[in-house]
Every structure is written in C-alpha cells, then in structure tokens.
Write an enzyme that holds these catalytic residues in place. Sequence first.
Site, PDB file in Angstrom:
ATOM      1  N   PHE A  38     -14.691  19.340  31.699  1.00 33.82           N
ATOM      2  CA  PHE A  38     -14.748  19.617  30.366  1.00 33.82           C
ATOM      3  C   PHE A  38     -13.367  20.060  29.580  1.00 33.82           C
ATOM      4  O   PHE A  38     -12.967  19.342  28.743  1.00 33.82           O
ATOM      5  CB  PHE A  38     -15.894  20.721  29.981  1.00 33.82           C
ATOM      6  CG  PHE A  38     -15.819  21.602  29.062  1.00 33.82           C
ATOM      7  CD1 PHE A  38     -15.680  21.195  27.769  1.00 33.82           C
ATOM      8  CD2 PHE A  38     -15.850  22.896  29.204  1.00 33.82           C
ATOM      9  CE1 PHE A  38     -15.756  21.780  26.525  1.00 33.82           C
ATOM     10  CE2 PHE A  38     -15.835  23.727  28.136  1.00 33.82           C
ATOM     11  CZ  PHE A  38     -15.888  23.298  26.689  1.00 33.82           C
ATOM     12  N   THR A  62     -17.800  17.644  39.233  1.00 31.44           N
ATOM     13  CA  THR A  62     -18.451  17.911  37.804  1.00 31.44           C
ATOM     14  C   THR A  62     -17.823  16.924  36.701  1.00 31.44           C
ATOM     15  O   THR A  62     -18.336  17.171  35.729  1.00 31.44           O
ATOM     16  CB  THR A  62     -18.627  19.120  37.325  1.00 31.44           C
ATOM     17  OG1 THR A  62     -17.366  19.833  37.649  1.00 31.44           O
ATOM     18  CG2 THR A  62     -19.559  20.164  38.616  1.00 31.44           C
ATOM     19  N   TYR A 170     -17.405  31.808  43.970  1.00 25.69           N
ATOM     20  CA  TYR A 170     -16.165  31.549  42.706  1.00 25.69           C
ATOM     21  C   TYR A 170     -15.317  32.772  42.286  1.00 25.69           C
ATOM     22  O   TYR A 170     -14.251  32.665  42.193  1.00 25.69           O
ATOM     23  CB  TYR A 170     -17.427  31.243  41.460  1.00 25.69           C
ATOM     24  CG  TYR A 170     -16.653  30.956  40.095  1.00 25.69           C
ATOM     25  CD1 TYR A 170     -16.091  29.747  40.023  1.00 25.69           C
ATOM     26  CD2 TYR A 170     -16.814  31.747  39.158  1.00 25.69           C
ATOM     27  CE1 TYR A 170     -15.343  29.288  39.031  1.00 25.69           C
ATOM     28  CE2 TYR A 170     -15.945  31.277  37.909  1.00 25.69           C
ATOM     29  CZ  TYR A 170     -15.197  30.324  37.664  1.00 25.69           C
ATOM     30  OH  TYR A 170     -14.587  29.759  36.742  1.00 25.69           O
TER      31      TYR A 170
HETATM   32  P1  NAD Z   1     -15.847  21.494  34.776  1.00 29.90           P
HETATM   33  O1  NAD Z   1     -16.909  21.558  35.869  1.00 29.90           O
HETATM   34  O2  NAD Z   1     -16.280  20.663  33.668  1.00 29.90           O
HETATM   35  O3  NAD Z   1     -14.360  21.103  35.240  1.00 29.90           O
HETATM   36  C1  NAD Z   1     -13.873  21.189  36.657  1.00 29.90           C
HETATM   37  C2  NAD Z   1     -13.333  19.942  37.056  1.00 29.90           C
HETATM   38  O4  NAD Z   1     -12.577  19.973  38.418  1.00 29.90           O
HETATM   39  C3  NAD Z   1     -14.095  18.638  37.211  1.00 29.90           C
HETATM   40  O5  NAD Z   1     -13.677  17.569  36.656  1.00 29.90           O
HETATM   41  C4  NAD Z   1     -14.473  18.447  38.678  1.00 29.90           C
HETATM   42  O6  NAD Z   1     -14.770  17.106  38.930  1.00 29.90           O
HETATM   43  C5  NAD Z   1     -13.101  18.910  39.267  1.00 29.90           C
HETATM   44  N1  NAD Z   1     -13.156  19.599  40.828  1.00 29.90           N
HETATM   45  C6  NAD Z   1     -14.012  20.465  41.239  1.00 29.90           C
HETATM   46  N2  NAD Z   1     -13.579  20.532  42.495  1.00 29.90           N
HETATM   47  C7  NAD Z   1     -12.515  19.727  42.713  1.00 29.90           C
HETATM   48  C8  NAD Z   1     -11.924  19.151  44.076  1.00 29.90           C
HETATM   49  N3  NAD Z   1     -12.307  19.993  45.279  1.00 29.90           N
HETATM   50  N4  NAD Z   1     -11.068  18.338  43.848  1.00 29.90           N
HETATM   51  C9  NAD Z   1     -10.579  17.976  42.825  1.00 29.90           C
HETATM   52  N5  NAD Z   1     -11.315  18.131  41.516  1.00 29.90           N
HETATM   53  C10 NAD Z   1     -12.372  18.966  41.426  1.00 29.90           C
HETATM   54  O7  NAD Z   1     -15.407  23.005  34.418  1.00 29.90           O
HETATM   55  P2  NAD Z   1     -14.469  23.713  33.128  1.00 29.90           P
HETATM   56  O8  NAD Z   1     -15.222  24.211  32.450  1.00 29.90           O
HETATM   57  O9  NAD Z   1     -13.605  22.389  32.594  1.00 29.90           O
HETATM   58  O10 NAD Z   1     -13.594  24.400  33.996  1.00 29.90           O
HETATM   59  C11 NAD Z   1     -12.015  24.124  34.216  1.00 29.90           C
HETATM   60  C12 NAD Z   1     -11.547  25.406  35.018  1.00 29.90           C
HETATM   61  O11 NAD Z   1     -11.401  26.353  33.999  1.00 29.90           O
HETATM   62  C13 NAD Z   1     -11.973  25.674  36.292  1.00 29.90           C
HETATM   63  O12 NAD Z   1     -10.972  26.030  36.953  1.00 29.90           O
HETATM   64  C14 NAD Z   1     -12.761  27.052  35.777  1.00 29.90           C
HETATM   65  O13 NAD Z   1     -12.888  27.714  36.637  1.00 29.90           O
HETATM   66  C15 NAD Z   1     -11.931  27.574  34.655  1.00 29.90           C
HETATM   67  N6  NAD Z   1     -12.865  28.261  33.854  1.00 29.90           N
HETATM   68  C16 NAD Z   1     -13.769  27.577  32.704  1.00 29.90           C
HETATM   69  C17 NAD Z   1     -14.471  28.510  31.996  1.00 29.90           C
HETATM   70  C18 NAD Z   1     -15.440  28.029  30.840  1.00 29.90           C
HETATM   71  O14 NAD Z   1     -16.147  28.954  30.360  1.00 29.90           O
HETATM   72  N7  NAD Z   1     -15.371  26.717  30.708  1.00 29.90           N
HETATM   73  C19 NAD Z   1     -14.428  29.948  31.776  1.00 29.90           C
HETATM   74  C20 NAD Z   1     -13.281  30.491  32.858  1.00 29.90           C
HETATM   75  C21 NAD Z   1     -12.494  29.831  33.941  1.00 29.90           C
END
Ligand code: NAD
Length: 343
Positions: A38, A62, A170
């Site tokens: 995302f 994801t 996490y």
């Molecule tokens: P998301 O789940 O949409 O994106 C995460 C991506 O990482 C996905 O494309 C997934 O396939 C990939 N991924 C997961 N494990 C992996 C692995 N082992 N190897 C390679 N790729 C892998 O989540 P998001 O909301 O886009 O979050 C992105 C980042 O921002 C994350 O690190 C998350 O912890 C951080 N974050 C997001 C939020 C939020 O509210 N969206 C808040 C705090 C932190």
Amino acid sequence: LQRIEVKIENRVPKNFPTVKFLNYKNRKRILVTGGAGFVGSHLVDRLMLAGHEVTVVDNFFTGRKRNVEHWIGHENFELVHHDIVRPLYLEVDEIYHLASPASPPHYMLNPVKTIKTNTLGTINVLGLAKRVGARVLIASTSEVYGDPNEHPQTETYWGHVNPIGPRACYDEGKRVAETLSYAYMRQEGVSVRVARIFNTFGPRMHMNDGRVVSNFILQALQNDSITIYGDGHQTRSFQYVSDLVDGLIVLMSSNYTLPINIGNPVEHTIEQFALMIKDLVGGTSKVVELAAVEDDPQRRRPDISRAKKYLDWEPKVPLAEGLKRTISYFAKELQRTKHSQRD
Ligand code: NAD
Ligand code: UDP
Ligand code: UDP
C-alpha cells in the site's frame, strides 16, 4: 525465430505516465523493499515520476503486482520477486525499507515470519547499505510506543510494549529494526533515517487488510454492521498516504538521523471514527460493539514538533477529504470483485 519477430511487431506500446527527465548526476538508483504494498506503491509512483531508477523488492505476502503494474516495462523500473529474509545483492544509492506486513491480522498470521522479516530482513538491508554505501530509511511505527503511558507520543518516549503479547512480533520486531539501524550507524558508519509512522490510510489498501479504515468503509458500503472492538473509546490519529510519502521523501533527503514521528495529530475515538464513516458513506449500517482485542493501545497521537522543526513537514490532507478518496477507491474495488465473480 519467425514467431518471436511477429510477437514483437504486434506488441502495443504501453503508455507510461510522463516522468521527469533527470540528468545522470541527479538521478538516483533507489531500492524500495515492500514496494508492491500500500504505502510502498505510492512512494514508488512519486520516485518514478521524479525521474529516478526504482527497484522494488517484494515477496507479495500482502503486496500486489497490480499496485505497480503501470510501471512494468518502463526502462527506469524493475520489479524483483524476492523475500528480504534472504540476502540480496544490488547496487543502489538509497533504500526505503518498507518490507513487513503492517496490519495486525496480517502480522499475527505468522508471527515468526514477521519477526524474521523485521530482524533478518533489516540486517540484510543494512548489510547491503554498508557494502554499497547507500542511505537507508527504515519504516518504523508508532507501535514502538506500545500502549503508551505518555500522551501525545514524542520521540523521546521509550514506550510500553508487552514483549510476549500477540502484537509483540511486530512491535518488538520494529524496535529491533531501529536498534539494528543505530548499531550499523555507530559501528559501520551506515547513513540511516528512521520514520515512526502513525496510522495511514488511502487507496490501494487491501480489501481484507483488516485495519479499521478498510473494515469500516467496506462495512458501510455494503450496509453491514460497523464493528467496533471494545467500547470504542480508544483513540487513533489517521494520516492520508500522500502526506506520509511527502514525509518519507523529505526525511530521506534531510540530515536528521534520530527517529522522527510521521503522522497526523488530529485524534478521534474509534466510535467517532465509525460515525464519521457512516455519515460519509450513507447507507443503513448499524454500529455494533464486539469484544476488545488483547493489548490494544488505548490512546495514540503523534507529537510532530520534530518533523515540523527539522523537516518543515506537516500533514496537509484533512481526514474527511482523505476518507472521501478512499471510499471511492473501495467502492470501485467492490464493483471490480463483483464483475470478476460474474465473469
Ligand atoms: P503492506 O502490507 O501493504 O505492505 C508491506 C509490503 O511488504 C507488501 O508489499 C508485502 O508483500 C511486503 N513484504 C512483507 N514481508 C516481506 C518479505 N519478507 N520480503 C519482501 N517483501 C515483504 O503495508 P503498508 O501499510 O504499506 O506498510 C508499509 C510499511 O510501513 C511497513 O513496514 C509497515 O510496518 C510500515 N507502517 C505502516 C503503517 C500504516 O498505517 N500503513 C503504520 C506504521 C508503519
Ligand atoms: N548482505 C546482503 N547484501 C549485501 C551485503 C550483505 O544481503 O550486499 C547481507 C549478508 O547476508 C549479511 C548481512 O547482510 O548476512 C549483514 O551484512 P554484514 O556485512 O553486516 O555482515 P557479515 O556479512 O559480516 O555477516
Ligand atoms: N478496530 C475496530 N474495528 C475494526 C478494526 C479495528 O474497532 O474492525 C479498532 C482496533 O481495535 C484499534 C483501532 O481500531 O483500536 C485501530 O486498529 P487497526 O487494526 O486499524 O490499527 P492499529 O492502530 O491497532 O495497529
């Protein structure tokens, strides 16, 4: 050979969005881990439009190819199917390290994998950065503050995390990722940036993401009950994804090396939030209370003084505006799934 030639001739040229022209000196080679997710895909759009060379590494846990498909075939873009828990060898100038599931139901699905991704995955990213001299931005989270005793949360607060609870994979994973970043900075001279991201929403969130924004919007759009976990008095502060992307990009280019909160400080109870979404969507949904979830942080709001002072950044998109855009995205997604079920 003849058949291959026919195929090439018949190929329809793809219309890519117009990217800025950057000369060799200003064009960077940028790795985005988790770039098919995302947040990652919105970041990729911005970096591509700015004229950089972008490599996405994603294991599609994801994330989805669909989020970046509009760049596939562009000469500045590369999509690599790879799990960050395994080492990877690339030559890049900057790394945005976003690979990790972010939604509680996703990261709790396989807690061991979540820990490996955030620890071993981050070691690989930092090892790569050390070898090639790249700058790394780590996507950390407000979850490092746990169920906070201080409100709002400033970056100097050390947090209140249950190390053995259901969210620990996490929360502790991200805490170790931060610890690793500063260990590599002190010991190996790696240039690190740490963004503590607060709840973010917007188009391209997964339909079954399980987070509150997607759940409530989808429930309201389908006239299903809007499910509040607990009494709904717990609070969150939601930022729209374009504000986050702005924040990540200015942080990467800044000289500021300590952790920095990136979030919208406008705070709502989950109950208020449910009513706001019901109002914006319309429809006949009822708001219902379900059992509370274990270790659910009760209050969350970022203190963004640091980001204002050192990055000259603050969020611009009001909640209602961001929600309208997100509602229209989910409405289209629902149509799409209906059509694909019919086909
Ligand atoms: P998301 O789940 O949409 O994106 C995460 C991506 O990482 C996905 O494309 C997934 O396939 C990939 N991924 C997961 N494990 C992996 C692995 N082992 N190897 C390679 N790729 C892998 O989540 P998001 O909301 O886009 O979050 C992105 C980042 O921002 C994350 O690190 C998350 O912890 C951080 N974050 C997001 C939020 C939020 O509210 N969206 C808040 C705090 C932190
Ligand atoms: N690594 C990687 N790509 C690189 C360099 C390193 O994936 O370009 C991984 C490598 O597998 C190693 C980890 O990053 O295990 C940490 O690297 P570091 O140099 O710190 O450790 P070492 O190789 O000395 O164990
Ligand atoms: N929540 C809720 N109903 C839902 C999904 C979530 O009441 O259908 C609550 C959840 O208990 C938490 C808040 O909304 O208090 C935010 O949850 P989310 O999973 O979006 O993110 P978190 O901030 O907890 O990581």
